[in-house]
Design an enzyme around this catalytic site. Structure first.
Site, PDB file in Angstrom:
ATOM      1  N   ARG A  60     -75.452  16.204  42.653  1.00 17.03           N
ATOM      2  CA  ARG A  60     -74.760  17.317  42.490  1.00 17.03           C
ATOM      3  C   ARG A  60     -74.852  18.014  40.951  1.00 17.03           C
ATOM      4  NH1 ARG A  60     -71.353  14.524  45.869  1.00 17.03           N
ATOM      5  NH2 ARG A  60     -70.370  13.345  43.740  1.00 17.03           N
ATOM      6  N   GLU A  97     -67.995   4.274  39.759  1.00 16.11           N
ATOM      7  CA  GLU A  97     -66.479   4.210  40.041  1.00 16.11           C
ATOM      8  C   GLU A  97     -66.881   3.337  41.006  1.00 16.11           C
ATOM      9  OE1 GLU A  97     -64.329   7.661  40.782  1.00 16.11           O
ATOM     10  OE2 GLU A  97     -62.413   6.628  40.644  1.00 16.11           O
TER      11      GLU A  97
HETATM   12  P1  AMP Z   1     -68.946   7.635  36.889  1.00 14.44           P
HETATM   13  O1  AMP Z   1     -70.364   6.939  36.547  1.00 14.44           O
HETATM   14  O2  AMP Z   1     -67.872   6.754  37.278  1.00 14.44           O
HETATM   15  O3  AMP Z   1     -68.560   8.560  35.615  1.00 14.44           O
HETATM   16  O4  AMP Z   1     -69.017   8.544  38.199  1.00 14.44           O
HETATM   17  C1  AMP Z   1     -69.861   9.891  38.180  1.00 14.44           C
HETATM   18  C2  AMP Z   1     -70.611  10.201  39.328  1.00 14.44           C
HETATM   19  O5  AMP Z   1     -70.024   9.656  40.700  1.00 14.44           O
HETATM   20  C3  AMP Z   1     -70.732  11.704  39.448  1.00 14.44           C
HETATM   21  O6  AMP Z   1     -72.092  11.705  39.884  1.00 14.44           O
HETATM   22  C4  AMP Z   1     -69.846  12.068  40.792  1.00 14.44           C
HETATM   23  O7  AMP Z   1     -70.392  12.976  41.214  1.00 14.44           O
HETATM   24  C5  AMP Z   1     -69.437  10.851  41.266  1.00 14.44           C
HETATM   25  N1  AMP Z   1     -67.869  10.544  41.477  1.00 14.44           N
HETATM   26  C6  AMP Z   1     -67.454   9.462  40.770  1.00 14.44           C
HETATM   27  N2  AMP Z   1     -65.965   9.604  41.174  1.00 14.44           N
HETATM   28  C7  AMP Z   1     -65.906  10.704  41.874  1.00 14.44           C
HETATM   29  C8  AMP Z   1     -64.657  11.292  42.384  1.00 14.44           C
HETATM   30  N3  AMP Z   1     -63.585  10.924  42.455  1.00 14.44           N
HETATM   31  N4  AMP Z   1     -64.971  12.475  43.334  1.00 14.44           N
HETATM   32  C9  AMP Z   1     -66.261  13.101  43.128  1.00 14.44           C
HETATM   33  N5  AMP Z   1     -67.137  12.625  42.841  1.00 14.44           N
HETATM   34  C10 AMP Z   1     -67.067  11.323  42.168  1.00 14.44           C
END
Ligand code: AMP
Length: 172
Positions: A60, A97
């Protein structure tokens, strides 16, 4: 414009306990898409940033990063999941996450001292963005900042990022 009203919440995706913030509903809205990109462009300029390259994180981050780069007069560099890029790559492991993964960029995509802006749709734990920042710093580039449409503030992802401007449009 109320961007939150165009972002859809999907509970328990991709696994139980995750509230997925779905931007496909924002992207398909002509006015919403234009407003979100234009606002990001404006905030990048207001922060005094002048990147030569916008790095978009798969997948995205591509959708957000390419029009942003175009509007800023910058180039676009794809940060991809492992095995997707055809030429020699730099790789880095990172924690999501939900799960772990590996990100790659072409070794010749950036030169040392390039000014770069890292972009994704959303920052959650910050693992993805901070891994990308490590990749950028490994090459010796100047990281100018980060841009996200959405920040999940409770997860405090920004604490894991280097001390550069972090631009966000919507906070939850
Ligand atoms: P992080 O590395 O935990 O900051 O996760 C970021 C990545 O995971 C991004 O590419 C987001 O598109 C996706 N992502 C993580 N959590 C979510 C969420 N709750 N809703 C949508 N996309 C998420």
């Amino acid at each position: 414009m109320d961007l939150k009203s165009l972002i859809r919440d999907i509970p328990d995706f991709p696994k139980p306990g995750i509230l997925f913030r779905d931007i496909t509903t924002l992207l398909r809205d002509p006015e919403g898409l234009r407003y979100a990109i234009d606002l990001l462009v404006q905030k990048v300029k207001d922060a005094g940033l002048n990147p030569e390259y916008v790095m978009g994180i798969e997948s995205r981050g591509f959708i957000v990063g390419a029009p942003l780069a175009y509007q800023l007069g910058a180039g676009f560099v794809a940060v991809r999941k492992s095995g997707k890029l055809p030429a020699a790559v730099h790789s880095i492991e990172y924690a999501l996450e939900y799960g772990t993964d590996c990100l790659e960029i072409h070794q010749d995509a950036l030169h040392p001292l390039s000014r770069v802006l890292i972009v994704d749709d959303l920052i959650a734990t910050g693992g993805t963005a901070s891994a990308t920042a490590r990749l950028v710093q490994k090459i010796g580039c100047k990281l100018e900042g980060f841009g996200f449409i959405i920040e999940l503030q409770d997860l405090q992802g920004r604490k894991h990022l280097p001390d550069v401007p972090i631009i966000t449009l919507v906070e939850y």
